[in-house]
Design an enzyme around this catalytic site. Structure first.
Site, PDB file in Angstrom:
ATOM      1  N   SER A  18       0.807  -1.227   0.000  1.00 18.43           N
ATOM      2  CA  SER A  18       0.000   0.000   0.000  1.00 18.43           C
ATOM      3  C   SER A  18       0.840   1.277   0.000  1.00 18.43           C
ATOM      4  O   SER A  18       0.437   2.262  -0.635  1.00 18.43           O
ATOM      5  CB  SER A  18      -0.970  -0.005   1.185  1.00 18.43           C
ATOM      6  OG  SER A  18      -1.974  -0.973   0.978  1.00 18.43           O
ATOM      7  N   THR A  63      -5.665  -3.224   8.392  1.00 19.36           N
ATOM      8  CA  THR A  63      -5.706  -4.585   7.843  1.00 19.36           C
ATOM      9  C   THR A  63      -5.781  -5.581   8.996  1.00 19.36           C
ATOM     10  O   THR A  63      -5.940  -5.187  10.167  1.00 19.36           O
ATOM     11  CB  THR A  63      -4.524  -4.829   6.875  1.00 19.36           C
ATOM     12  OG1 THR A  63      -4.716  -6.101   6.247  1.00 19.36           O
ATOM     13  CG2 THR A  63      -3.180  -4.804   7.585  1.00 19.36           C
ATOM     14  N   LYS A  67      -9.492  -4.964  11.727  1.00 19.26           N
ATOM     15  CA  LYS A  67     -10.629  -4.332  11.051  1.00 19.26           C
ATOM     16  C   LYS A  67     -11.889  -4.322  11.923  1.00 19.26           C
ATOM     17  O   LYS A  67     -12.703  -3.408  11.832  1.00 19.26           O
ATOM     18  CB  LYS A  67     -10.934  -5.039   9.732  1.00 19.26           C
ATOM     19  CG  LYS A  67      -9.874  -4.835   8.660  1.00 19.26           C
ATOM     20  CD  LYS A  67     -10.311  -5.496   7.354  1.00 19.26           C
ATOM     21  CE  LYS A  67      -9.252  -5.394   6.289  1.00 19.26           C
ATOM     22  NZ  LYS A  67      -9.690  -5.925   4.999  1.00 19.26           N
ATOM     23  N   ASP A 103     -13.542  -2.531   0.844  1.00 17.91           N
ATOM     24  CA  ASP A 103     -13.237  -3.807   0.180  1.00 17.91           C
ATOM     25  C   ASP A 103     -14.327  -4.201  -0.831  1.00 17.91           C
ATOM     26  O   ASP A 103     -14.036  -4.725  -1.904  1.00 17.91           O
ATOM     27  CB  ASP A 103     -13.086  -4.923   1.213  1.00 17.91           C
ATOM     28  CG  ASP A 103     -11.830  -4.765   2.055  1.00 17.91           C
ATOM     29  OD1 ASP A 103     -10.800  -4.331   1.520  1.00 17.91           O
ATOM     30  OD2 ASP A 103     -11.868  -5.076   3.262  1.00 17.91           O
ATOM     31  N   GLY A 128     -15.803 -19.517   0.652  1.00 22.21           N
ATOM     32  CA  GLY A 128     -15.063 -19.068   1.838  1.00 22.21           C
ATOM     33  C   GLY A 128     -15.793 -17.891   2.451  1.00 22.21           C
ATOM     34  O   GLY A 128     -16.176 -16.959   1.728  1.00 22.21           O
ATOM     35  N   GLY A 130     -14.842 -16.031   5.480  1.00 25.56           N
ATOM     36  CA  GLY A 130     -14.100 -15.296   6.506  1.00 25.56           C
ATOM     37  C   GLY A 130     -14.299 -13.799   6.330  1.00 25.56           C
ATOM     38  O   GLY A 130     -15.275 -13.342   5.712  1.00 25.56           O
ATOM     39  N   TYR A 227      -3.890 -11.987  -4.438  1.00 27.85           N
ATOM     40  CA  TYR A 227      -3.371 -11.163  -5.528  1.00 27.85           C
ATOM     41  C   TYR A 227      -2.076 -11.688  -6.136  1.00 27.85           C
ATOM     42  O   TYR A 227      -1.434 -11.000  -6.913  1.00 27.85           O
ATOM     43  CB  TYR A 227      -3.272  -9.681  -5.131  1.00 27.85           C
ATOM     44  CG  TYR A 227      -2.541  -9.366  -3.864  1.00 27.85           C
ATOM     45  CD1 TYR A 227      -3.245  -9.055  -2.710  1.00 27.85           C
ATOM     46  CD2 TYR A 227      -1.154  -9.338  -3.822  1.00 27.85           C
ATOM     47  CE1 TYR A 227      -2.583  -8.753  -1.533  1.00 27.85           C
ATOM     48  CE2 TYR A 227      -0.490  -9.034  -2.661  1.00 27.85           C
ATOM     49  CZ  TYR A 227      -1.206  -8.743  -1.517  1.00 27.85           C
ATOM     50  OH  TYR A 227      -0.543  -8.447  -0.354  1.00 27.85           O
TER      51      TYR A 227
END
Ligand code: ATR
Length: 283
Positions: A18, A63, A67, A103, A128, A130, A227
């Site tokens: 970032s 992060t 969060k 997000d 998923g 989460g 990513y």
């Protein structure tokens, strides 16, 4: 005007790209600003937030694993972030802290860019359930997705998210499946505009494909939130699917934070270049 300060709180944060992405954005439109990596152990988050306010930080990203905790430390919270119990962006407006979750926007824009697919009226599968799925699926439901299917090995976790989604967006059809329910999964995949891989399987290079590729239709669109290249992406591409990794999601969630902080349109091309350079250099 003095240099603006921004940063990223997490534990750990050292692998984040970032700073390069946001730094390229600030440079591109001539804002004098820094973006600092701020490692904070969980117990120290409230004290660190007070420190950032005192030091005049204009905002920060958050992060894992903070969060959820950040939600309780802001003065005002965006509804999507409240429902998702996830704040990844804080804006400090003269001492009042505003919390957002970008997000979902990131995934929405990545989906538009990769596949030219809007959210409204479409069906999606999230594999998923989460934190990554929670933050993004709430946004999808609020933006008018017609149906969401949540697949998770731990059914109770998916059911808990499903209950929130049904309360937040009663018009959105929510289904829960476990990975062994293969017939129902094939149906959900066939009806889905996009299948999203949101588990942590694939983060390590030796990980197997997170989703059995034989369940996926050959003409499906599949996005992995990870990513880096994953085994799933490689197998799905061989299978004939249109695929995309999580890079654009990372870019667009950051771009939305940038706009919330600066009030300006994010310079996407510059931020993408900063991100790609950092990732290609091993970030
Ligand atoms: P969080 O994002 O909330 O921190 P996580 O522990 O990182 O959660 O897990 C993210 C997702 O990856 C979850 O859906 C998790 O499934 P469970 O809810 O059943 O734990 C999923 N996941 C992690 N490892 C997995 C594995 N080996 N096989 C299948 N799913 C897995």
């Amino acid at each position: 005007m003095s240099r603006q300060r921004y940063g990223l709180l997490g534990w750990p944060v050292k692998h984040s790209v970032s700073p390069q992405m946001q730094g390229a954005g600030f440079d591109a439109i001539g804002i004098e600003a820094s973006y600092e990596l701020i490692p904070v152990p969980p117990d120290d988050v409230p004290a660190k937030v007070r420190e950032l306010v005192d030091a005049g930080f204009r905002g920060w990203n958050i992060t894992v694993p903070h969060k959820g905790a950040m939600m309780r430390l802001v003065d005002q919270i965006d509804p999507a972030a409240r429902h998702a119990e996830s704040v990844n962006t804080v804006v400090n407006r003269e001492g009042t802290l505003h919390g957002y979750s970008t997000d979902g926007y990131g995934l929405q824009e990545a989906t538009r860019e990769a596949f030219d697919i809007p959210l409204a009226g479409q069906s999606f599968v999230f594999w998923g359930t989460g934190g990554a799925c929670r933050a993004t699926s709430i946004h999808f439901a609020l933006q008018g997705a017609a149906a969401l299917t949540l697949v998770n090995r731990t059914r109770a976790k998916a059911e808990a998210l499903a209950a929130t989604l049904r309360a937040v967006a009663p018009a959105c059809d929510i289904h829960v499946l476990e990975p062994h329910e293969t017939d129902a999964i094939r149906h959900a995949f066939a009806a889905a505009a996009v299948i999203y891989q949101c588990t942590s399987v694939g983060l390590k290079p030796e990980d197997p494909a997170a989703i059995p590729v034989q369940l996926i239709p050959e003409d499906a669109r599949l996005m992995d939130m990870i990513y880096h290249p994953t085994r799933l992406l490689a197998e799905a591409a061989d299978h004939g699917c249109q695929t995309a990794d999580g890079r654009a999601m990372l870019l667009y969630q950051g771009a939305r934070s940038f706009s919330l902080w600066t009030g300006k349109e994010a310079p996407i091309d510059a931020m993408r270049q900063g991100l790609n350079q950092a990732l290609d250099a091993g970030g």
